[in-house]
Design a protein around this motif. Structure first.
Motif, PDB file in Angstrom:
ATOM      1  N   LEU A   1       6.292 -44.899  37.591  1.00 24.40           N
ATOM      2  CA  LEU A   1       7.363 -44.557  36.972  1.00 24.40           C
ATOM      3  C   LEU A   1       8.258 -45.906  36.842  1.00 24.40           C
ATOM      4  N   VAL A   2       8.422 -47.001  37.626  1.00 23.29           N
ATOM      5  CA  VAL A   2       8.928 -47.998  37.565  1.00 23.29           C
ATOM      6  C   VAL A   2       8.240 -49.099  36.952  1.00 23.29           C
ATOM      7  N   LYS A   3       7.005 -49.083  36.448  1.00 24.59           N
ATOM      8  CA  LYS A   3       6.102 -50.074  36.029  1.00 24.59           C
ATOM      9  C   LYS A   3       6.870 -50.515  34.531  1.00 24.59           C
ATOM     10  N   GLY A   4       6.517 -51.888  34.279  1.00 18.85           N
ATOM     11  CA  GLY A   4       6.774 -52.077  32.911  1.00 18.85           C
ATOM     12  C   GLY A   4       8.331 -52.257  32.474  1.00 18.85           C
ATOM     13  N   GLY A   5       9.249 -52.605  33.496  1.00 21.09           N
ATOM     14  CA  GLY A   5      10.474 -52.893  33.274  1.00 21.09           C
ATOM     15  C   GLY A   5      11.434 -51.687  32.999  1.00 21.09           C
ATOM     16  N   ALA A   6      10.796 -50.514  33.465  1.00 23.92           N
ATOM     17  CA  ALA A   6      11.753 -49.000  33.247  1.00 23.92           C
ATOM     18  C   ALA A   6      12.714 -49.200  33.473  1.00 23.92           C
ATOM     19  N   LEU A   7      13.117 -49.894  34.926  1.00 24.05           N
ATOM     20  CA  LEU A   7      14.328 -49.916  35.592  1.00 24.05           C
ATOM     21  C   LEU A   7      15.240 -50.917  34.882  1.00 24.05           C
ATOM     22  N   GLU A   8      15.079 -51.837  34.139  1.00 30.30           N
ATOM     23  CA  GLU A   8      15.689 -52.690  33.558  1.00 30.30           C
ATOM     24  C   GLU A   8      16.577 -52.205  32.463  1.00 30.30           C
ATOM     25  N   LEU A   9      17.449 -53.195  32.128  1.00 28.87           N
ATOM     26  CA  LEU A   9      18.339 -52.822  30.959  1.00 28.87           C
ATOM     27  C   LEU A   9      17.484 -52.740  29.707  1.00 28.87           C
ATOM     28  N   GLY A  10      17.325 -51.782  28.739  1.00 27.51           N
ATOM     29  CA  GLY A  10      16.429 -51.505  27.774  1.00 27.51           C
ATOM     30  C   GLY A  10      15.354 -50.645  28.097  1.00 27.51           C
ATOM     31  N   GLY A  11      15.126 -50.591  29.204  1.00 26.04           N
ATOM     32  CA  GLY A  11      14.191 -49.584  29.695  1.00 26.04           C
ATOM     33  C   GLY A  11      14.316 -47.967  29.768  1.00 26.04           C
ATOM     34  N   ALA A  12      13.397 -47.168  30.230  1.00 22.69           N
ATOM     35  CA  ALA A  12      13.663 -46.034  30.258  1.00 22.69           C
ATOM     36  C   ALA A  12      14.802 -45.567  31.261  1.00 22.69           C
ATOM     37  N   TYR A  13      14.921 -46.025  32.317  1.00 23.25           N
ATOM     38  CA  TYR A  13      15.760 -45.670  33.327  1.00 23.25           C
ATOM     39  C   TYR A  13      16.553 -46.903  33.821  1.00 23.25           C
ATOM     40  N   PRO A  14      17.640 -47.327  33.342  1.00 27.24           N
ATOM     41  CA  PRO A  14      18.363 -48.555  33.730  1.00 27.24           C
ATOM     42  C   PRO A  14      19.095 -48.241  35.020  1.00 27.24           C
ATOM     43  N   LEU A  15      18.805 -49.183  35.937  1.00 33.19           N
ATOM     44  CA  LEU A  15      19.203 -49.014  37.336  1.00 33.19           C
ATOM     45  C   LEU A  15      20.136 -49.655  37.995  1.00 33.19           C
ATOM     46  N   ASN A  16      21.308 -49.399  38.371  1.00 31.90           N
ATOM     47  CA  ASN A  16      22.242 -50.192  39.195  1.00 31.90           C
ATOM     48  C   ASN A  16      22.496 -51.696  38.307  1.00 31.90           C
ATOM     49  N   THR A  17      23.072 -51.142  37.280  1.00 26.85           N
ATOM     50  CA  THR A  17      23.528 -52.128  36.056  1.00 26.85           C
ATOM     51  C   THR A  17      24.245 -53.467  36.664  1.00 26.85           C
ATOM     52  N   ALA A  18      25.159 -53.221  37.739  1.00 24.63           N
ATOM     53  CA  ALA A  18      25.821 -54.341  38.233  1.00 24.63           C
ATOM     54  C   ALA A  18      24.969 -55.123  39.230  1.00 24.63           C
ATOM     55  N   GLY A  19      23.811 -54.606  39.656  1.00 26.26           N
ATOM     56  CA  GLY A  19      23.101 -55.324  40.770  1.00 26.26           C
ATOM     57  C   GLY A  19      22.867 -54.538  41.837  1.00 26.26           C
ATOM     58  N   GLY A  20      23.663 -53.450  42.170  1.00 18.78           N
ATOM     59  CA  GLY A  20      23.580 -52.411  43.140  1.00 18.78           C
ATOM     60  C   GLY A  20      23.932 -53.157  44.709  1.00 18.78           C
ATOM     61  N   MET A  21      23.598 -52.511  45.478  1.00 21.38           N
ATOM     62  CA  MET A  21      23.639 -52.995  47.064  1.00 21.38           C
ATOM     63  C   MET A  21      22.597 -54.222  47.341  1.00 21.38           C
ATOM     64  N   LEU A  22      21.750 -54.202  46.468  1.00 18.73           N
ATOM     65  CA  LEU A  22      20.523 -55.045  46.814  1.00 18.73           C
ATOM     66  C   LEU A  22      20.948 -56.605  46.182  1.00 18.73           C
ATOM     67  N   SER A  23      21.855 -56.527  45.284  1.00 13.22           N
ATOM     68  CA  SER A  23      22.146 -57.982  44.606  1.00 13.22           C
ATOM     69  C   SER A  23      23.760 -57.934  44.275  1.00 13.22           C
TER      70      SER A  23
END
Length: 396
Positions: free
Chosen positions: A323-345
């Motif tokens: 599911l997460v391949k190919g930038g899917a979690l990044e802005l512009g991807g299918a599932y933008p994730l934690n768009t402020a950086g989340g707890m990881l960043s």
């Protein structure tokens, strides 16, 4: 305006109308109480309200009690207070409680705050004011008495007991958690208040980072920060008269692994509370996981994000790596994730920073991190070793 199609009596009755947060730093000059008060006042002002308008306070367990907040802010009449006991799942779970309290008329306008010195509490400085509070729970009694004697003395070691099993059972490649870490770091570059703003990271950087304990590398672990955040929730009707576009609470639920705070006696160590909570929340909201325009997922560890993607129904067990391949979690991807950086960043604020960011997205106030045309999103919480909470949010 986003509306619930479920007909559930709670769905869409309450809305987030104010948000506030501090910076995400290592070594705050303020005490935890001072940080919480600052974030709370920022949220109240953002809502166009005053402390006198607040009549409910829902703090998570830990460092600051509701009566301290009320006394220092000058809130004259607290009609309702409650404290979820779910660790990192508590702030998101509190939003479901706020929905119920507002819909039932128990309270009209509720403050949900959190703050802690997640970095400096264990690294006291001679020039900093000490904290007199420490987070405690039955979970820590379990790990102290049963895991600690075997050398498992902190969260990466506790979590590795089941995350390594996940990796081995489903042959999870390191690039899968790496995709989570890289997306979070990319998004943090768009938020100047993020701890990792200005510190870019590539997949090669991720793969070169040292192991803490397998399968967790350094960059699989959330950052430690001193910080606070707060949101204000009121009725959807009242929200229409306040300054910002309302962020409607369309659905919410909590779920618990069994037993909640102990791994070795579970029938399935990969069975999460979110697996139970997510279907109830989606049913309440009348939507599905694939309807979401963005995901704000509690990211204490990258592999925990993968497990939650599966628990949400976006992939079968073991299917998150594809599911997460190919930038899917990044802005512009299918599932933008934690768009402020989340707890990881961005910073570890018990996940309430994820709620703040979700509200910005649905107000369309997220600047360079904005998901174009965002109408629906979700936030998850994750407590200890499997407690789960979720809230579905819509643009009002």
């Amino acid at each position: 305006m986003t509306a619930s199609t479920s007909g559930h009596p709670l769905s869409g009755r309450a809305a987030i109308v104010g948000i506030g947060e501090t910076g995400y730093v290592r070594g705050a000059d303020e005490t935890v109480l001072e940080m919480v008060l600052g974030a709370s006042m920022a949220a109240i002002r953002d809502a166009g309200l005053t402390p006198a308008d607040i009549d409910g306070i829902l703090p998570p367990p830990g460092f600051v009690a509701w009566d301290e907040i009320a006394a220092h802010l000058g809130i004259p009449d607290v009609r309702y207070t409650s404290t979820p006991q779910m660790g990192g799942a508590s702030p998101t779970a509190a939003l479901t409680t706020a929905m119920m309290a507002i819909a039932s008329g128990v309270a009209e306008t509720i403050l949900v705050p959190i703050g802690w010195n997640g970095y400096s509490a264990l690294r006291p400085r001679p020039d900093a004011k000490p904290s007199k509070r420490r987070f405690s729970a039955a979970f820590f009694e379990t790990v102290r008495n049963y895991y600690g004697p075997y050398g498992l003395r902190s969260a990466p070691w506790w979590y590795s007991l089941y995350l390594q099993r996940y990796v081995e059972l489903y042959d999870v490649p390191p690039e899968a958690p790496g995709a989570v870490a890289v997306a979070a770091r990319k998004h943090a570059q768009l938020r100047p208040n993020a701890l990792m703003h200005g510190r870019a990271m590539t997949m090669d950087d991720y793969l070169a980072s040292p192991y803490i304990t397998e399968p967790l590398r350094k960059f699989d672990c959330c950052v430690e920060t001193d910080c606070a955040a707060a949101v204000v929730v009121t009725s959807a009707e009242r929200a229409r008269d306040l300054p910002h576009r309302p962020v409607l609470l369309l659905g919410g639920a909590e779920g618990h692994a069994n037993p909640a705070h102990e791994l070795t006696n579970r029938a399935d160590v990969l069975d999460l509370g979110l697996s139970r909570a997510a279907p109830r929340a989606f049913e309440m909201a009348g939507v599905t996981a694939r309807d979401m325009d963005f995901l704000q997922i509690y990211d204490c560890f990258t592999h925990v994000v993968l497990l939650q993607l599966e628990a949400l129904g976006l992939a079968e067990r073991g299917g998150a790596p594809d599911l997460v391949k190919g930038g899917a979690l990044e802005l512009g991807g299918a599932y933008p994730l934690n768009t402020a950086g989340g707890m990881l960043s961005q910073g570890h604020c018990w996940g309430l920073n994820l709620v703040v960011e979700a509200a910005r997205q649905l107000r369309h106030d997220a600047g360079d991190a904005q998901v174009h045309g965002a109408e629906l999103g979700l936030v998850t919480g994750y407590g200890d070793l499997g407690d789960g909470s979720i809230v579905i949010l819509g643009r009002g």
